[in-house]
Design a protein around this motif. Sequence first.
Motif, PDB file in Angstrom:
ATOM      1  N   LEU A 168       0.909  -1.318  -0.111  1.00 11.71           N
ATOM      2  CA  LEU A 168      -0.055  -0.003  -0.125  1.00 11.71           C
ATOM      3  C   LEU A 168       0.893   1.426   0.014  1.00 11.71           C
ATOM      4  CD1 LEU A 168      -2.968   0.992  -0.066  1.00 11.71           C
ATOM      5  CD2 LEU A 168      -2.879   0.835   2.620  1.00 11.71           C
ATOM      6  N   ALA A 169       1.758   1.342   0.715  1.00  7.18           N
ATOM      7  CA  ALA A 169       2.920   2.339   0.799  1.00  7.18           C
ATOM      8  C   ALA A 169       3.381   2.559  -0.465  1.00  7.18           C
ATOM      9  CB  ALA A 169       4.049   1.995   1.851  1.00  7.18           C
ATOM     10  N   ILE A 170       4.048   1.714  -1.325  1.00  4.84           N
ATOM     11  CA  ILE A 170       4.524   1.830  -2.599  1.00  4.84           C
ATOM     12  C   ILE A 170       3.457   2.349  -3.527  1.00  4.84           C
ATOM     13  CG2 ILE A 170       5.353   0.437  -4.573  1.00  4.84           C
ATOM     14  CD1 ILE A 170       6.658  -1.558  -2.394  1.00  4.84           C
ATOM     15  N   PHE A 171       2.370   1.730  -3.535  1.00  2.85           N
ATOM     16  CA  PHE A 171       1.248   2.246  -4.467  1.00  2.85           C
ATOM     17  C   PHE A 171       1.021   3.987  -4.156  1.00  2.85           C
ATOM     18  CE2 PHE A 171      -3.335   1.924  -5.983  1.00  2.85           C
ATOM     19  CZ  PHE A 171      -3.083   2.011  -7.199  1.00  2.85           C
ATOM     20  N   THR A 172       0.717   4.205  -2.998  1.00  2.00           N
ATOM     21  CA  THR A 172       0.587   5.231  -2.356  1.00  2.00           C
ATOM     22  C   THR A 172       1.575   6.302  -2.978  1.00  2.00           C
ATOM     23  OG1 THR A 172      -0.465   4.554  -0.524  1.00  2.00           O
ATOM     24  CG2 THR A 172       0.165   6.854  -0.558  1.00  2.00           C
ATOM     25  N   ALA A 173       2.970   5.832  -2.801  1.00  2.32           N
ATOM     26  CA  ALA A 173       4.268   6.611  -3.261  1.00  2.32           C
ATOM     27  C   ALA A 173       3.885   7.017  -4.786  1.00  2.32           C
ATOM     28  CB  ALA A 173       5.273   6.032  -2.989  1.00  2.32           C
ATOM     29  N   LEU A 174       3.807   5.887  -5.406  1.00  2.92           N
ATOM     30  CA  LEU A 174       3.466   5.929  -7.150  1.00  2.92           C
ATOM     31  C   LEU A 174       2.499   7.015  -7.528  1.00  2.92           C
ATOM     32  CD1 LEU A 174       4.055   2.509  -8.127  1.00  2.92           C
ATOM     33  CD2 LEU A 174       5.496   4.367  -8.305  1.00  2.92           C
ATOM     34  N   VAL A 175       1.211   7.123  -6.787  1.00  3.08           N
ATOM     35  CA  VAL A 175       0.140   7.745  -7.025  1.00  3.08           C
ATOM     36  C   VAL A 175       0.374   9.265  -6.609  1.00  3.08           C
ATOM     37  CG1 VAL A 175      -2.183   8.343  -6.721  1.00  3.08           C
ATOM     38  CG2 VAL A 175      -1.573   6.056  -6.609  1.00  3.08           C
ATOM     39  N   ILE A 176       0.780   9.627  -5.576  1.00  3.33           N
ATOM     40  CA  ILE A 176       0.788  10.946  -4.822  1.00  3.33           C
ATOM     41  C   ILE A 176       1.854  11.744  -5.289  1.00  3.33           C
ATOM     42  CG2 ILE A 176      -0.374  10.352  -3.065  1.00  3.33           C
ATOM     43  CD1 ILE A 176       2.166  10.709  -1.112  1.00  3.33           C
ATOM     44  N   ILE A 179      -1.368  16.362  -8.125  1.00  6.16           N
ATOM     45  CA  ILE A 179      -3.001  16.328  -8.089  1.00  6.16           C
ATOM     46  C   ILE A 179      -3.239  15.776  -9.583  1.00  6.16           C
ATOM     47  CG2 ILE A 179      -3.005  18.805  -9.075  1.00  6.16           C
ATOM     48  CD1 ILE A 179      -5.657  16.751  -7.079  1.00  6.16           C
ATOM     49  N   LYS A 180      -2.624  15.874 -10.657  1.00  5.57           N
ATOM     50  CA  LYS A 180      -3.300  15.288 -12.009  1.00  5.57           C
ATOM     51  C   LYS A 180      -2.973  13.760 -11.722  1.00  5.57           C
ATOM     52  CE  LYS A 180      -1.858  19.520 -14.712  1.00  5.57           C
ATOM     53  NZ  LYS A 180      -1.230  19.845 -16.126  1.00  5.57           N
ATOM     54  N   SER A 181      -2.040  13.325 -11.041  1.00  2.79           N
ATOM     55  CA  SER A 181      -1.936  11.815 -10.935  1.00  2.79           C
ATOM     56  C   SER A 181      -2.636  11.236 -10.159  1.00  2.79           C
ATOM     57  CB  SER A 181      -0.573  11.517 -10.386  1.00  2.79           C
ATOM     58  OG  SER A 181      -0.695  10.008 -10.149  1.00  2.79           O
ATOM     59  N   ILE A 182      -3.107  12.134  -8.911  1.00  5.51           N
ATOM     60  CA  ILE A 182      -4.259  11.613  -8.027  1.00  5.51           C
ATOM     61  C   ILE A 182      -5.686  11.687  -8.849  1.00  5.51           C
ATOM     62  CG2 ILE A 182      -5.401  12.245  -6.090  1.00  5.51           C
ATOM     63  CD1 ILE A 182      -2.946  13.215  -5.140  1.00  5.51           C
ATOM     64  N   GLY A 183      -5.882  12.762  -9.311  1.00  7.42           N
ATOM     65  CA  GLY A 183      -7.112  12.930 -10.070  1.00  7.42           C
ATOM     66  C   GLY A 183      -7.286  11.546 -11.429  1.00  7.42           C
ATOM     67  N   ASN A 184      -6.381  11.283 -12.131  1.00  6.69           N
ATOM     68  CA  ASN A 184      -6.217  10.346 -13.037  1.00  6.69           C
ATOM     69  C   ASN A 184      -6.632   8.753 -12.310  1.00  6.69           C
ATOM     70  OD1 ASN A 184      -5.708  12.077 -15.249  1.00  6.69           O
ATOM     71  ND2 ASN A 184      -3.700  11.502 -15.083  1.00  6.69           N
ATOM     72  N   VAL A 185      -6.030   8.632 -11.142  1.00  2.29           N
ATOM     73  CA  VAL A 185      -6.426   7.455 -10.467  1.00  2.29           C
ATOM     74  C   VAL A 185      -7.825   7.328 -10.007  1.00  2.29           C
ATOM     75  CG1 VAL A 185      -5.752   5.978  -8.601  1.00  2.29           C
ATOM     76  CG2 VAL A 185      -4.032   7.189 -10.359  1.00  2.29           C
ATOM     77  N   THR A 186      -8.061   8.508  -9.156  1.00  2.00           N
ATOM     78  CA  THR A 186      -9.525   8.462  -8.588  1.00  2.00           C
ATOM     79  C   THR A 186     -10.572   8.512  -9.674  1.00  2.00           C
ATOM     80  OG1 THR A 186      -9.199  10.763  -8.276  1.00  2.00           O
ATOM     81  CG2 THR A 186      -8.612   9.437  -6.404  1.00  2.00           C
ATOM     82  N   ALA A 187     -10.350   9.105 -10.519  1.00  5.69           N
ATOM     83  CA  ALA A 187     -11.519   9.215 -11.907  1.00  5.69           C
ATOM     84  C   ALA A 187     -11.793   7.721 -12.093  1.00  5.69           C
ATOM     85  CB  ALA A 187     -10.962   9.921 -12.977  1.00  5.69           C
ATOM     86  N   VAL A 188     -10.991   6.641 -12.091  1.00 10.23           N
ATOM     87  CA  VAL A 188     -11.353   5.579 -12.245  1.00 10.23           C
ATOM     88  C   VAL A 188     -11.605   4.542 -11.176  1.00 10.23           C
ATOM     89  CG1 VAL A 188     -10.286   3.062 -13.224  1.00 10.23           C
ATOM     90  CG2 VAL A 188      -9.916   5.368 -14.350  1.00 10.23           C
ATOM     91  N   PHE A 189     -10.745   4.937 -10.096  1.00  8.92           N
ATOM     92  CA  PHE A 189     -10.868   4.128  -8.923  1.00  8.92           C
ATOM     93  C   PHE A 189     -12.146   4.435  -7.926  1.00  8.92           C
ATOM     94  CE2 PHE A 189      -8.852   2.902  -4.756  1.00  8.92           C
ATOM     95  CZ  PHE A 189      -8.329   1.823  -4.921  1.00  8.92           C
ATOM     96  N   VAL A 190     -12.570   5.247  -8.069  1.00  6.49           N
ATOM     97  CA  VAL A 190     -13.712   5.750  -7.327  1.00  6.49           C
ATOM     98  C   VAL A 190     -15.233   5.160  -7.758  1.00  6.49           C
ATOM     99  CG1 VAL A 190     -15.235   7.737  -6.232  1.00  6.49           C
ATOM    100  CG2 VAL A 190     -12.819   7.827  -5.870  1.00  6.49           C
TER     101      VAL A 190
END
Length: 451
Positions: A190-198, A202-213
């Motif tokens: 989870l820590a590795i995945f979090t690092a890759l995302v954050i 914000i653009k990276s977070i937005g791209n992930v959450t747009a699919v994830f959520v």
Amino acid sequence: MDKLLEILKSVSDVLWGIPLLILIVGTGIFLTVRVAFLQIRLLPVALRLTFSRKHDKKAEGDISQFQALTTALAATVGTGNIVGVATAVLLGGPGAVFWMWLSAFFGMATKYSEAILAVKYRVKDAKGQMAGGPMYYIEHGLKQKWLAVLFAIFGALAAFGIGNGTQANSVSSAVESTFGVETWITGLVLAIFTALVILGGIKSIGNVTAVFVPVMALFYILAGLFIMVTNISSVPEAFGIIFKSAFTGEAAAGGAIGAAIRYGVARGVFSNEAGLGSAPIAAAAAKTDLPGRQALVSMTQVFIDTFIICSITGVTIVMSGMYKDTSIGGGDLTSAAFGHFLGDWGPIIIAVGLIFFASSTIFGWAYYGEKCFQYLFKNPMLLIVYRIAFVAMVFIGSVVSLDLIWTFSDITNALMAIPNLIGLLGLSGVVVYETKRIQKKLKEEKLASKA
């Protein structure tokens, strides 16, 4: 350590007492009146805007309106939707669900107002990215820099607790109890995945959450709807119990109506975060031509979080009748309720739901925390240190007991809410002005479409 925990719990109980709950709901009622029950009048328009990208490309901002919504939902839809609702029903009885709905109704006006102010007073940082939220509208709108600094401090600290450690612990515990994977392994992944995302911003977070959520929400909603449809005869009775016990206190802990109100409102606020001041930080990054347009989109966050996702949890628990078993507590109650209808699949669905919900909360709160930190410290190297510390906390939170951090998080959340609510009340006139602007614009667009 036990003494410190005892002290912090006492502080938390005081902060989250009746006065703050009245302030939160009272602010929502006040804003609802000032915007003339906009959450009813314009909800269909808001839902349509939520899934429209018509204004994204030309408008100023970093991410689309939908990505801003999903980022905020990612941070909001967490363990509160599963564990929080279960706790509310357990301690306040089925009637707590009704008071959760009521607080969410007024919370929609609060969330709308937060987003309007966030976009209205947002600024560009040194990298050309949007920065906004309560710290900016308190400073530039209310002209109270000291109050803005307090909000930013508590926001940056809260990100490590309710937005990180507690969520990581929920994920690792769910994976261990359901699938037998050791907590440290889950924490590391989870820590590795979090690092890759954050680390991508914000653009990276937005791209992930747009699919994830959407995926995680749809998964949980479909499971809940399946239970309701296949047990449709029990649904009317469950709603009847909820409405009846909301005003009689029947089946509530201690049999008091006060318990239903207190836990319903408190857990509702924790779930949808209306009034805490966190979600407008994401709203400020949205590409939008008018503050009111993004505000309408942000308003739907409360609708989705509480009226849909929390309702599924609450109604399923009441339908199962398992809330009467006082030996079951917290997230176990939701798991037991789903298991009552789905057998062995029930606990698995709840475990997967917790994994998705809690993980997404970490991503959203990573953005909130660093924006608060960035407001306090402009040095980019310090921001990198903050991100590294945040990722490290994901792993630490997965393997340690978090009673102390959870209580600390409750305190920082309350301390975030107070300056934010002061800002909302003081700037309500700006909210009304921007509301008139967006209503005029929507009317013009409607007339133009018919021409």
